[in-house]
Structure formats: C-alpha cells, structure tokens
Scaffold this motif. Structure first.
Motif, PDB file in Angstrom:
ATOM      1  N   UNK A  47      90.891   3.492  65.383  1.00  0.00           N
ATOM      2  CA  UNK A  47      91.338   4.375  64.297  1.00  0.00           C
ATOM      3  C   UNK A  47      92.310   3.596  63.424  1.00  0.00           C
ATOM      4  N   UNK A  48      91.888   3.295  62.216  1.00  0.00           N
ATOM      5  CA  UNK A  48      92.711   2.476  61.325  1.00  0.00           C
ATOM      6  C   UNK A  48      93.742   3.347  60.638  1.00  0.00           C
ATOM      7  N   UNK A  49      95.004   2.923  60.697  1.00  0.00           N
ATOM      8  CA  UNK A  49      96.098   3.676  60.102  1.00  0.00           C
ATOM      9  C   UNK A  49      96.493   3.148  58.725  1.00  0.00           C
ATOM     10  N   UNK A 104      96.106 -10.590  55.957  1.00  0.00           N
ATOM     11  CA  UNK A 104      95.588  -9.231  56.110  1.00  0.00           C
ATOM     12  C   UNK A 104      96.241  -8.607  57.330  1.00  0.00           C
ATOM     13  N   UNK A 105      96.845  -7.444  57.144  1.00  0.00           N
ATOM     14  CA  UNK A 105      97.455  -6.712  58.263  1.00  0.00           C
ATOM     15  C   UNK A 105      96.755  -5.366  58.400  1.00  0.00           C
ATOM     16  N   UNK A 106      96.259  -5.128  59.582  1.00  0.00           N
ATOM     17  CA  UNK A 106      95.627  -3.851  59.888  1.00  0.00           C
ATOM     18  C   UNK A 106      96.418  -3.165  61.000  1.00  0.00           C
ATOM     19  N   UNK A 107      96.967  -2.007  60.688  1.00  0.00           N
ATOM     20  CA  UNK A 107      97.662  -1.202  61.696  1.00  0.00           C
ATOM     21  C   UNK A 107      96.664  -0.190  62.226  1.00  0.00           C
ATOM     22  N   UNK A 108      96.465  -0.168  63.561  1.00  0.00           N
ATOM     23  CA  UNK A 108      95.394   0.651  64.113  1.00  0.00           C
ATOM     24  C   UNK A 108      95.747   1.133  65.507  1.00  0.00           C
TER      25      UNK A 108
END
Length: 878
Positions: free
Chosen positions: A589-591, A626-630
């Motif tokens: 689930x990508x935040x 690239x930063x993905x908070x998930x």
C-alpha cells in the motif's frame, strides 16, 4: 590640450583606417611604448603598434588579444611575451610597456599597476629589432606595409603615444600612467606632438582633447534619460540598466550634476521635445523617522529649498532636482520634496560603466551578446562589445506617425546590413533593457519574433523582472528574494528533451557494465508480527538513486528536498516487485511517492541562448532520488520450536522488473537498510536488519529471482522473542504449582486426604493453565518449548499424585485393624478402631511407605533440576 586619434569612429569594421609613421626606426635592443587608449568596441586583435620589415611582418608588435584578455609583445622572430590584463571599454586607460632585450626583462604598467617578468630568446643570441621598416598604428601588418585584416584593427581613441629607444625605469612608467606632473623626462623618438607632419592619417579623425579628461580616474558616470517617469518607474529603469537614481553626496557633486543637466537641457530639451527641467533624485523620506535616506542610509548632504524639508509626509516623500531653474543667485540645483507619482526626468548614477548582456540569441547569431550604455545625443545608446549597436529611431523615421507610434529601437551591424533586429516601442518610456519581443532578421538564425532579454546582472546572478539582481543560487529556493516574486516563478527543475522515452532505462556507458540503481530501505516501524497467520507488516521508505545522462536539470539547490520533480511520469522510474517467502507476492500500500534531484556537481557554464538565467546541470553527474513510503504485508515462514525463546528471521525480497540484470542492477547504498523506528514490539525485539544478496539459510527468506534474469536484493530482519512476559506469566506460576505439589511429600503420611487434594488441585490448575496458554499462542503440529514445559509440569504433577497414592497404599497394607465388642445385658456395642499400628511385630518389608516418601523428596528435585538445566540451555542456545 593634445591630439587624439579616433579610429573607426563610424563603427564600421575596416582594414583601411590607420596611422603610418613617415620616419625611420633605428635598430633597437631596448624599447618603451607609452600611450593612452579608449576602446569603443573590441576586435579579435587590437593593435597598438605594428612594425614590419621586408624580412618579417612581425618585427615588433604590441597588440591586445581580446578573447584571452592579454597584451602580446613579439619581436625579432623568436621573442614572444603575453601578459594577462583586462582592459575595459569606453574609458581611458594609460599604459606603458618597456622591454629590455639585452638583459631579458619587461615591465607593463596600466593606470599605476605594475607587472614585470623575464623575456627569453630561443636562439640564445641577443635579439634586436631591425630598423628601416614600416610602423603602423591601429592596424596589424600581415605583410610588409600591407596584409591588413579588418578584424585585426583598432576601434577607439589613441592619445599621447610615445616611443622611447630605451628601457624606462618603474618610476617614470608609473608617473606617466598616473598622469602625474613630473611624467617622463626622457625624450621620445616617436610622439604625437607633430602628428600631422610625422604621420600619414588614413581614414581617422584627429581632434584636440584636454589631458584632464583623459586622466580622469573616476569611472562613475551619470546618464540622463529625457522621458517623463514617476519615481518608481525611474528606479526600475536605473536598476535594470545596472545603476541607481543619482544623489549628490556633497556640494561639488551637486554643482557637477547641475552643469550636466543644464548642458543637456540647453542642447536638447529647449528644442521643444520636453518642457520640464526637473529630475528625480534617489533620495526618499522616511515618515516614521522623519529622515531623508539614500540607499537606505540617512543622507549627510542636501540642498533643499529653504523650509521645504522640515516635515516628511507620505504624499511628498520623494525629491526633485531642479536642474535649470535658479531661484537664488549662487544656488545650483535645488532640491524639493514631491509626490512620488509626479513625472520628471531621470538621472541614473553608475559607479562604473555597466556591461549589459543580451540573452535569448541563437548560438550562431551575428549580434553581440554584451553591450555598454553611453550617452549619444538625446537618447542613450547601447554599443556592443565588438560589432553591434542599439540605437533609438524617432517615430518620424520608423514610419507614418500616429498617436500610438513612439519609434523603434534597432540593433544593427554596420558591416553586415542584412543582420538587424527591431523593437517597436509600446510606450514613449520603453527601453530595450529587460524582457522584450524583437523582430529579428538574421540569415544564420532565421527571421521572426524572438524574445530577448537585456540585463545588467553579472555572471552567477539572476535578473528579476524589475531589474533587481540576486545570487543565482537564490532562484527557486522557496524564499522570495525578488521584490516582484519573479525568482520563484517558472521553477521546473527538469524538462525532458524531445524524443526522451520514459519507458526505457538510460543507456549503459560500458557494454558489460549495467546501470547501477542504488537501493536503501529505511524501516519506520514494524506494525505487526503476526505469528498466527505467518506474516509481518512493516512501514518502510524505499529510496532508489540513479543517474540518467539523457536529462538536464535546472537551478538545483543543495537542499535536495527542494528539487522536487512534479511529474514523475515524465522520466524513467525503476519498478520494484516485492516478494515474500516462497516467491509470494507481497501486499503493498503506497502512502507517498516523491522524486527529487540531488545536486552533486557544479553547473554547466552559462548559456546565454537560454532566455532566463538559470543554472543547468547534467543528468550524468546529478542523482535522481525516488522515495516511496509504503506499508508492506508479506509472508514469513516462522519456526516456533523454540517458542517463547525463539529467534525469527523474516525477509522482504525486491526485484527489478521489466529489465534484465545485464542492463540494470540493484546495488545497496549505505548498508542497504536502517531503522529509525522502535525496535521493541509487543512480543518481539528487532535485533538485526541487513541487506543480503545470497542464501544464508534454509530457514530464511531467500533472494527471489526464479522468474528470469532480474537483479534484486533481500532485506533480512531478525526478531528476538521478548520471553520475559512468558517467564513471569507462564513459567513462574506453573513452576510454583509444581513446587507446591512437591511439598505434599512433607505432609504427615496420615493426612492422605490433604496430600491427595493438593496434588489433584495442582494437576487440575496446571491443565487449565496449559489450555489457556495454548489457545493464545500459534498451534503447530510440532512441540514448542512452551509445550514441552507444560508436558513436564503436568507429568511432574501426575507423578506426584501417583506417588502419594502408592505411599498411601503401602501405608494401609501394613496397618492392623482391631474390633472391640461390648455386651451388656443382652445388648451389644461394637467399637472399631482403625489405623492403629499393630503392636505385634510385622514381617520384614522390602519397601516401606516412609521410604517411598523419602525417595520422592530426593528424586523429584533432582529430576526437575536436570530437566531445567537442559531446558534452559536449549532456550538460551536459540
């Protein structure tokens, strides 16, 4: 007064403008040349002296090479000397060059500044300048008395030239360049005193000039603009031109400004073009402090009309300079407060002649890119550094006059008439500074409307729309530095080039070396470790870093979080697939997703073809981040044999999809994984986190690449069970029950009921405990350590009960029971007495009840101790 020679006064680039010396020059081993020069425009090579003989066209030359900013002296075929010096245009420069070929030394003095060095010859013999040749001033000879090139010529004024047959000392050289009265006492061989007799003048203008004018060291100037403007409009014009509104600092400057405005008005303004004779000064009143200020500092000098400056009110807090109206004899240029919306003329003060840059021209354009503003009649004009000029043509010249016809500004090259550009004035006060739309005619760049910007801002500065200059690093930094907010406009940090394919990764630089994608995972928190359902849930930030040499970035900040790319779909983005145990797909689930650029290099050299100043950076030297908070929920295979003293290892595999590992490879950065959240959870403690690229154990989650040749990494997390809770909530109470049951062996043997009840109650409580604990922990087909503990406890309690029963059986077997019968008158009463030991000797017994009870007291603790030792060693080993 002294003669001054003006070369190429008409601005044409030509090869037939020069002075030819009519005399002869002797052989020389020492020579000194002094002169005063003012460049109007630059040429590729600007010759001061060109002396040629039949054998050598460069027997003796002194030239200025504009591109490299160097004075070059060469002679005698093998002597060459270059000295770095930046000579400004549109101002007088006094300089001397002295060369001693006998001892091999030279001196160069410019406006009192001395440089000196050594002259060397390749032949080893003493070089000598051969006499009997031709000496040309203002043109460079590529052949004896010929071979002239129009791009190797002088456009400017030359005065007080002197050539000495000797090596002048430093004192005389400095004295000459500083225009001191003592000057040079040594007689010169060649000079301008008899210029008409000694020289042949070819297409030059010879005039008389005052030495004080030539030797004026003050490079500051005041430029008058005839149009009527409000105070604010005047401020903007001066700022955009690189100056500020003028304000005399003393009585002398006030009188000089008065003379300048008077001469200007008498020459131009009295012809009916403008009737008002007042000029705005840069002085403004502060109503809160009731002080007049200039450049935000209180003024030390003023010349207000008596009684007019006592009170500063908001409607009259600007100051007018009355340039041509003298109300009192001996009072020159009076000041008076005025409403800032009033319209008057402009006087801009420049500390030095400002270079304005033209931005937006195509790379092959024939126009100059740098201009100097000078006074030229009614309107100032802009002179290009080499060939171009920008002049204003009145309405009558530009075409049929109408109410909206205010004339034009025109850029021309007199040597190439077909190259030109026109700016039609939209108002009578418009100047070519700032951003304007020009109609350009240039064979190299085409014809049509082109936006050009003329700015006074220097290198590494940004031009605000209102003319203000700020440091280029302040652009797009989320802080407003331009008063008109223009520094925070058009702040896109990236613009992919035409033809960029965002579906393909960057090309490899080397055939066998894949593109590296840096990977780092920051664990924010372990939200859940679900033992029952064999999964864990974590909140992570996945950081990917890579270079894309196809891209260019703009005005990057060192604070990388400012350099946010608004539309990440415009560029290629690595796609990761997240896998759990057994190659199962994780639930992600990508935040939040953020793409920014990390500045690692200095910007490319400024490209004035770009209209608006901005630092440009290459994608090959600056990282895309690239930063993905998930939130990731993934399957983990737990091994609960050692529960609750277990250590679990879970893993999250990350695989680059859609691209082969031959082209793109995931590479851990900074260890690959860090934890910023809490290590302690409800039941487990995270004791280790690491990034692995190989299989470490059959019991851990592996690197997952069975689907194809894709690069990947695995994040391994090691959890230690917080068994303290189970020790105090399960092990200690159950151990106490076992101990209590063991104590029945210390009860009297006759108290069977109490002994058996304690044993059975303990067994019942232990069974109930086991049932409750089993329902709260994961069920497995194999025994866990906690199960083994309960088995031990239940078996121990069962054995206690059995032992108590055996002891009682033995006790009852070897006891005698007596019955007494009492008879009284036909009635009988039976009295039975039990559990009374027989008073008669019994047969010898193998095992007695007391012996079994005593053995139980000893054996049970020994067995329990042995079990506990083994149990604890197994639990601690895990």
């Amino acid at each position: 007064m002294m003669p001054v020679v003006r070369f190429q006064q008409d601005g044409l680039v030509r090869s037939d403008t020069m002075l030819r010396y009519l005399g002869d020059l002797n052989d020389l081993t020492q020579v000194t040349a002094c002169f005063r020069v003012k460049f109007y425009q630059a040429r590729n090579i600007m010759p001061f002296i060109s002396y040629a003989t039949v054998k050598s066209d460069n027997e003796f030359i002194i030239v200025y090479i504009y591109d490299t900013r160097r004075i070059q002296f060469s002679c005698c075929g093998d002597v060459l000397m270059r000295v770095e010096i930046d000579l400004a245009q549109q101002q007088w420069i006094s300089m001397c060059m002295a060369v001693d070929l006998l001892v091999g030394r030279w001196r160069l003095v410019s406006n009192g500044h001395l440089q000196e060095g050594v002259v060397s010859s390749n032949t080893g013999a003493t070089p000598t300048i051969t006499g009997g040749g031709i000496l040309i001033i203002g043109q460079e000879q590529d052949a004896f008395n010929g071979g002239f090139d129009k791009f190797q010529s002088l456009r400017g004024s030359l005065a007080d030239l002197k050539l000495y047959e000797g090596f002048l000392d430093t004192t005389q050289l400095i004295s000459y360049t500083l225009c001191e009265s003592s000057s040079v006492s040594t007689p010169s061989t060649i000079h301008f005193s008899n210029i008409h007799q000694d020289f042949e003048a070819i297409n030059v203008e010879i005039e008389e000039i005052d030495l004080n004018t030539v030797c004026l060291n003050d490079s500051s100037i005041d430029v008058l603009f005839p149009e009527l403007r409000t105070f604010q409009e005047c401020e903007v014009l001066c700022h955009m031109s690189g100056g500020r509104l003028s304000a005399p600092q003393n009585r002398k400057e006030n009188r000089q400004l008065y003379k300048q405005t008077l001469a200007y008005s008498n020459t131009y303004l009295d012809k009916g073009t403008v009737t008002r004779r007042v000029y705005w000064l840069g002085v403004k009143g502060d109503t809160s402090t009731q002080k007049w200020t200039y450049s935000n500092l209180p003024i030390a000098y003023s010349n207000f009309i008596k009684g007019t400056s006592s009170t500063i009110i908001s409607k009259s807090n600007c100051v007018l300079f009355q340039g041509t109206i003298v109300s009192v004899v001996g009072v020159y240029g009076e000041w008076t407060p005025k409403n800032c919306d009033f319209k008057a003329h402009t006087v801009c003060h420049f500390d030095h002649i400002v270079t304005l840059r033209m931005r937006g021209l195509c790379r092959r354009s024939k126009f100059d890119r740098k201009y100097l503003m000078i006074e030229d009649g009614l309107f100032p004009k802009f002179v290009g550094e080499m060939f171009s000029e920008i002049t204003r043509l009145p309405a009558s010249v530009s075409g049929p006059k109408s109410s909206s016809d205010y004339g034009i500004w025109k850029i021309v090259r007199k040597d190439i008439p077909t190259v030109k550009a026109t700016l039609v004035l939209k108002s009578p006060i418009q100047y070519p500074v700032g951003l304007n739309t020009w109609e350009v005619e240039d064979a190299e760049c085409g014809t049509g409307a082109v936006q050009l910007m003329m700015t006074s801002c220097k290198d590494h500065q940004f031009s605000c729309t209102n003319g203000q200059c700020i440091n280029i690093g302040q652009r797009c930094d989320l802080e407003v530095d331009c008063s008109d907010f223009s520094d925070e406009e058009q702040c896109s940090f990236m613009d992919p080039p035409e033809g960029y394919d965002s579906s393909k990764p960057p090309a490899r630089q080397h055939r066998h070396t894949p593109i590296s994608i840096g990977l780092h995972i920051n664990i924010l928190t372990i939200r859940e470790l679900d033992i029952s359902n064999f999964k864990f849930v974590c909140e992570i930030v996945v950081t990917l870093e890579w270079y894309d040499d196809r891209l260019k970035y703009f005005h990057l900040n060192y604070a990388e979080t400012i350099n946010v790319v608004s539309n990440i779909t415009d560029v290629w983005i690595p796609t990761l697939e997240y896998l759990g145990h057994g190659d199962t797909t994780s639930e992600v689930t990508e935040r939040k997703v953020t793409l920014w650029i990390r500045r690692l290099s200095q910007p490319l050299p400024d490209d004035d073809e770009i209209l608006i100043e901005g630092e440009v950076f290459t994608g090959a030297e600056n990282l895309l981040v690239l930063k993905r908070k998930m939130t990731v929920t993934t399957l983990c295979r737990y091994n609960l044999e050692a529960f609750p003293f277990d250590t679990q290892t879970c893993a999250l595999g990350m695989v680059l999809s859609h691209v082969s590992s031959q082209y793109v490879a995931l590479v851990p950065q900074d260890g690959g994984v860090t934890l910023t959240g809490e290590r302690r959870m409800l039941e487990y403690l995270l004791v280790d986190e690491q990034m692995v690229t190989d299989n470490k154990s059959e019991d851990v989650c592996r690197v997952f690449f069975p689907q194809g040749n894709h690069s990947g990494q695995t994040m391994e997390l090691t959890f230690k069970n917080l068994s303290t809770f189970y020790v105090f909530s399960t092990y200690l109470p159950t151990l106490i029950i076992v101990v209590i049951d063991y104590l029945v062996f210390y009860f009297p043997l006759e108290n069977f009921n109490e002994r058996i009840m304690v044993g059975l109650t303990g067994l019942l409580v232990e069974a109930t405990f086991f049932s409750q604990v089993s329902s709260s922990i994961p069920r497995t087909a194999y025994l866990k350590l906690v199960d083994i503990w309960f088995v031990f406890c239940i078996v121990s309690l069962f054995l206690v009960v059995v032992t108590v029963a055996i002891v009682q059986w033995l006790q009852d077997r070897y006891q005698c029971k007596f019955t007494f019968t009492l008879k009284d008158r036909g009635n009988s009463v039976v009295l039975r007495v039990g559990n009374i030991k027989s008073m008669v000797s019994q047969p010898k017994r193998r095992v007695s009840a007391q012996g079994i009870n005593l053995a139980a007291k000893i054996v049970f603790p020994l067995l329990a101790a042995a079990f506990l030792s083994l149990y604890i060693s197994v639990a601690l080993r895990d």
